[in-house]
Write a protein that holds these residues in place. Structure first.
Motif, PDB file in Angstrom:
ATOM      1  N   ASP A  86     -12.304 -13.842  -0.171  1.00 42.83           N
ATOM      2  CA  ASP A  86     -12.743 -13.374  -1.485  1.00 42.83           C
ATOM      3  C   ASP A  86     -11.817 -12.261  -1.979  1.00 42.83           C
ATOM      4  N   LEU A  87     -11.945 -11.927  -3.243  1.00 44.39           N
ATOM      5  CA  LEU A  87     -11.344 -10.715  -3.798  1.00 44.39           C
ATOM      6  C   LEU A  87     -12.448  -9.717  -4.079  1.00 44.39           C
ATOM      7  N   LEU A  88     -12.254  -8.476  -3.659  1.00 44.21           N
ATOM      8  CA  LEU A  88     -13.174  -7.400  -3.970  1.00 44.21           C
ATOM      9  C   LEU A  88     -12.689  -6.707  -5.240  1.00 44.21           C
ATOM     10  N   VAL A  89     -13.545  -6.642  -6.230  1.00 46.34           N
ATOM     11  CA  VAL A  89     -13.227  -5.995  -7.503  1.00 46.34           C
ATOM     12  C   VAL A  89     -13.787  -4.576  -7.461  1.00 46.34           C
ATOM     13  N   VAL A  90     -12.921  -3.591  -7.656  1.00 44.53           N
ATOM     14  CA  VAL A  90     -13.338  -2.193  -7.610  1.00 44.53           C
ATOM     15  C   VAL A  90     -12.974  -1.532  -8.931  1.00 44.53           C
ATOM     16  N   ASP A  91     -13.981  -1.038  -9.639  1.00 46.52           N
ATOM     17  CA  ASP A  91     -13.767  -0.277 -10.872  1.00 46.52           C
ATOM     18  C   ASP A  91     -13.929   1.208 -10.570  1.00 46.52           C
ATOM     19  N   ILE A  92     -12.939   2.028 -10.968  1.00 53.46           N
ATOM     20  CA  ILE A  92     -13.049   3.476 -10.855  1.00 53.46           C
ATOM     21  C   ILE A  92     -13.697   3.994 -12.133  1.00 53.46           C
ATOM     22  N   ILE A 159      -5.856  12.400 -12.238  1.00 50.84           N
ATOM     23  CA  ILE A 159      -6.552  12.414 -10.949  1.00 50.84           C
ATOM     24  C   ILE A 159      -6.763  10.986 -10.447  1.00 50.84           C
ATOM     25  N   HIS A 160      -6.511  10.788  -9.166  1.00 52.60           N
ATOM     26  CA  HIS A 160      -6.592   9.440  -8.607  1.00 52.60           C
ATOM     27  C   HIS A 160      -6.761   9.503  -7.095  1.00 52.60           C
ATOM     28  N   PRO A 161      -7.299   8.444  -6.481  1.00 57.79           N
ATOM     29  CA  PRO A 161      -7.311   8.345  -5.019  1.00 57.79           C
ATOM     30  C   PRO A 161      -5.962   7.837  -4.533  1.00 57.79           C
ATOM     31  N   GLY A 162      -5.347   8.570  -3.605  1.00 63.42           N
ATOM     32  CA  GLY A 162      -4.095   8.084  -3.044  1.00 63.42           C
ATOM     33  C   GLY A 162      -4.306   6.905  -2.122  1.00 63.42           C
ATOM     34  N   GLY A 231      -4.620   0.339   1.070  1.00 65.78           N
ATOM     35  CA  GLY A 231      -4.346   1.500   1.907  1.00 65.78           C
ATOM     36  C   GLY A 231      -3.686   2.628   1.143  1.00 65.78           C
ATOM     37  N   ASN A 232      -2.783   3.316   1.803  1.00 69.38           N
ATOM     38  CA  ASN A 232      -2.201   4.548   1.263  1.00 69.38           C
ATOM     39  C   ASN A 232      -1.054   4.235   0.306  1.00 69.38           C
ATOM     40  N   GLN A 233      -1.394   3.635  -0.828  1.00 70.00           N
ATOM     41  CA  GLN A 233      -0.382   3.208  -1.786  1.00 70.00           C
ATOM     42  C   GLN A 233       0.130   4.354  -2.663  1.00 70.00           C
ATOM     43  N   ASP A 234      -0.667   5.406  -2.843  1.00 68.30           N
ATOM     44  CA  ASP A 234      -0.244   6.566  -3.628  1.00 68.30           C
ATOM     45  C   ASP A 234       0.263   6.156  -5.012  1.00 68.30           C
ATOM     46  N   ILE A 235      -0.502   5.330  -5.692  1.00 71.92           N
ATOM     47  CA  ILE A 235      -0.174   4.898  -7.047  1.00 71.92           C
ATOM     48  C   ILE A 235      -0.872   5.834  -8.026  1.00 71.92           C
ATOM     49  N   LYS A 236      -0.107   6.644  -8.740  1.00 71.24           N
ATOM     50  CA  LYS A 236      -0.710   7.683  -9.563  1.00 71.24           C
ATOM     51  C   LYS A 236      -1.509   7.123 -10.734  1.00 71.24           C
ATOM     52  N   ASN A 237      -1.267   5.874 -11.108  1.00 66.79           N
ATOM     53  CA  ASN A 237      -1.957   5.274 -12.249  1.00 66.79           C
ATOM     54  C   ASN A 237      -3.333   4.707 -11.907  1.00 66.79           C
ATOM     55  N   LEU A 238      -3.729   4.730 -10.634  1.00 71.39           N
ATOM     56  CA  LEU A 238      -5.054   4.236 -10.256  1.00 71.39           C
ATOM     57  C   LEU A 238      -6.086   5.329 -10.515  1.00 71.39           C
ATOM     58  N   SER A 239      -6.329   5.612 -11.772  1.00 74.57           N
ATOM     59  CA  SER A 239      -7.216   6.697 -12.154  1.00 74.57           C
ATOM     60  C   SER A 239      -8.465   6.138 -12.826  1.00 74.57           C
ATOM     61  N   HIS A 261      -5.893  13.018  -5.302  1.00 68.16           N
ATOM     62  CA  HIS A 261      -4.793  13.810  -5.854  1.00 68.16           C
ATOM     63  C   HIS A 261      -5.148  14.277  -7.262  1.00 68.16           C
ATOM     64  N   PHE A 262      -4.910  15.558  -7.552  1.00 72.04           N
ATOM     65  CA  PHE A 262      -5.076  16.059  -8.915  1.00 72.04           C
ATOM     66  C   PHE A 262      -3.953  15.550  -9.808  1.00 72.04           C
ATOM     67  N   SER A 263      -2.773  15.415  -9.249  1.00 68.30           N
ATOM     68  CA  SER A 263      -1.603  14.907  -9.969  1.00 68.30           C
ATOM     69  C   SER A 263      -0.592  14.441  -8.937  1.00 68.30           C
ATOM     70  N   GLN A 264       0.389  13.644  -9.395  1.00 68.79           N
ATOM     71  CA  GLN A 264       1.440  13.174  -8.496  1.00 68.79           C
ATOM     72  C   GLN A 264       2.589  12.619  -9.311  1.00 68.79           C
ATOM     73  N   GLY A 265       3.812  12.813  -8.828  1.00 67.35           N
ATOM     74  CA  GLY A 265       4.957  12.119  -9.386  1.00 67.35           C
ATOM     75  C   GLY A 265       5.181  10.808  -8.676  1.00 67.35           C
ATOM     76  N   ASP A 266       5.793   9.850  -9.349  1.00 70.16           N
ATOM     77  CA  ASP A 266       6.041   8.543  -8.737  1.00 70.16           C
ATOM     78  C   ASP A 266       6.830   8.698  -7.444  1.00 70.16           C
TER      79      ASP A 266
END
Length: 418
Positions: A86-92, A159-162, A231-239, A261-266
């Motif tokens: 299956d695919l798990l759909v996660v909305d932030i 702000i986003h989850p890393g 996992g630990n993708q550290d995509i700053k746009n996942l807000s 993360h409060f903020s992050q650079g690519d």
């Protein structure tokens, strides 16, 4: 407010909480809760070092950061009816710092931090040029971050989850351990190491039965790299407002998350390059039955970013090509060309009065854009780093008058060499 399924008491360590999360990946880590598809819920998250990094003007805590303890993840959360394939759909739905606190001892209580890790304890993207430990503390005022260690700069945090991902199957876990072990074997004494093998010391495995702990801890994968489960993708746009589609490898999917993360650079280039913090996140989950095969999402997560990014209209961009610092030509090496672009940005901004370490920390924390601008023109790839000019309170454009000179303030704390 959605139901709080994973509360954290700021006065207690992560392992002493009412519900205990984990810091390794393994299919046998028991879920802390089960939710139905379509359910919204709230989760508290501890910053990845669980309070080991403090708000001061020293970098000794970064130098001695306990890497075996990370990441402190909330979860796993089982989703009723989710099956492998299956695919798990996660909305932030929402995400933010620790609420109801103006200031306090934990990152997220009005402040966060960025670190340059020492070469012999984690390293970073530019560890050959920056082998020592440094730190910057950032203060939060609403959505704005400023730092006494990097003056003349302020910006709006995205702000986003890393880190967020589903549990691996036993087969997938064995694949990770085999391929990463094979890589380590090619240069087993490299510093920093090529990969991180399973490590039972300091493993946290939720409510796993003590009789199973030694075996599982010896098999469980470290959470440092991104893998097929996200996992630990550290995509700053996942807000806030993002929707992510994760592959499901075990019954229930077993979703876990953390590393806010409060903020992050690519690129999060200093390794602890984001502004690390604890906080909360609100999620809604659903399932697409058989979605992995239907959409060809077998070994990656896909996502739709939200629409809350800060808007910048003017940028100063730096480019780099795949030529080493000593002039050796490499073939379409985009990793190298991005390093060179970052080094060019650092060299440039030091002309205004910053130290190289201050700029390196800034590039990890501020909302810079990193791009692969050319990957086909042999032998040189071209990577670019875009810095929003409005984050500075002075003009950073080249001009006939020369660079404006700022005071670097107290500078970024550096740990003593050991």
């Amino acid at each position: 407010m959605p139901e709080l399924l994973f509360p954290l008491d700021s006065s207690k360590k992560f392992e002493d909480q009412e519900k205990v999360g984990h810091n390794r990946w393994h299919p046998e880590i028991p879920p802390v809760a089960t939710v139905k598809p379509g359910t919204s819920f709230r989760v508290d998250c501890r910053e990845w070092f669980d309070g080991a990094i403090v708000n001061d003007d020293s970098a000794e805590d970064i130098l001695n950061a306990p890497l075996l303890t990370v990441h402190k993840l909330s979860g796993p959360f089982a989703v009723e009816g989710a099956k492998p394939g299956d695919l798990l759909v996660v909305d932030i739905l929402d995400v933010g710092p620790i609420p109801m606190e103006d200031s306090g001892p934990l990152a997220g209580q009005g402040w966060g931090y960025t670190g340059i890790f020492a070469r012999n304890n984690g390293g970073g993207f530019l560890t050959d040029q920056f082998p020592d430990a440094y730190k910057a503390i950032w203060d939060f005022t609403g959505q704005t971050a400023t730092s006494r260690h990097i003056p003349h700069v302020s910006f709006t945090g995205l702000i986003h989850p890393g880190l967020m991902g589903t549990a691996p199957s036993a087969k997938l876990l064995a694949t990770w351990n085999k391929r990463e072990g094979d890589l380590i074997a090619t240069d087993p004494h490299r510093v920093p190491p090529l990969a991180l093998p399973p490590e039972a010391e300091h493993a946290v495995l939720g409510s796993l039965a003590p009789s199973e702990f030694a075996r599982v801890a010896g098999e469980a994968a470290r959470t440092a790299p991104p893998r097929e489960n996200g996992g630990n993708q550290d995509i700053k746009n996942l807000s806030k407002g993002s929707r992510i589609f994760y592959p499901v490898f075990v019954d229930g999917a077993n979703l876990s998350l953390g590393d806010l993360h409060f903020s992050q650079g690519d690129g999060e280039i200093t390794f602890c390059g984001a502004i690390e913090m604890g906080g909360f996140i609100e999620l809604r989950v659903d399932i697409i039955k058989g979605g992995m095969e239907t959409y060809g999402v077998s070994e990656n997560a896909i996502f739709m970013p939200g629409n809350v990014e800060p808007q910048f209209s003017q940028w100063l961009a730096f480019s780099g090509t795949s030529v080493t610092l000593d002039g050796e030509q490499r073939y379409l090496d985009s990793h190298l060309s991005y390093q060179r672009a970052c080094l060019h940005a650092i060299d440039y901004l030091t002309k205004f009065g910053y130290s190289p370490e201050q700029v390196y920390l800034l590039l990890g924390a501020a909302p810079i854009e990193g791009r692969l601008s050319g990957v086909v023109d042999i032998p040189n790839s071209c990577s670019t780093v875009y810095i929003p000019t409005s984050i500075f309170d002075f003009d950073v454009q080249p001009s006939a008058a020369g660079p404006f000179q700022i005071s670097p303030g107290i500078g970024a704390p550096r740990a003593a060499n050991r």
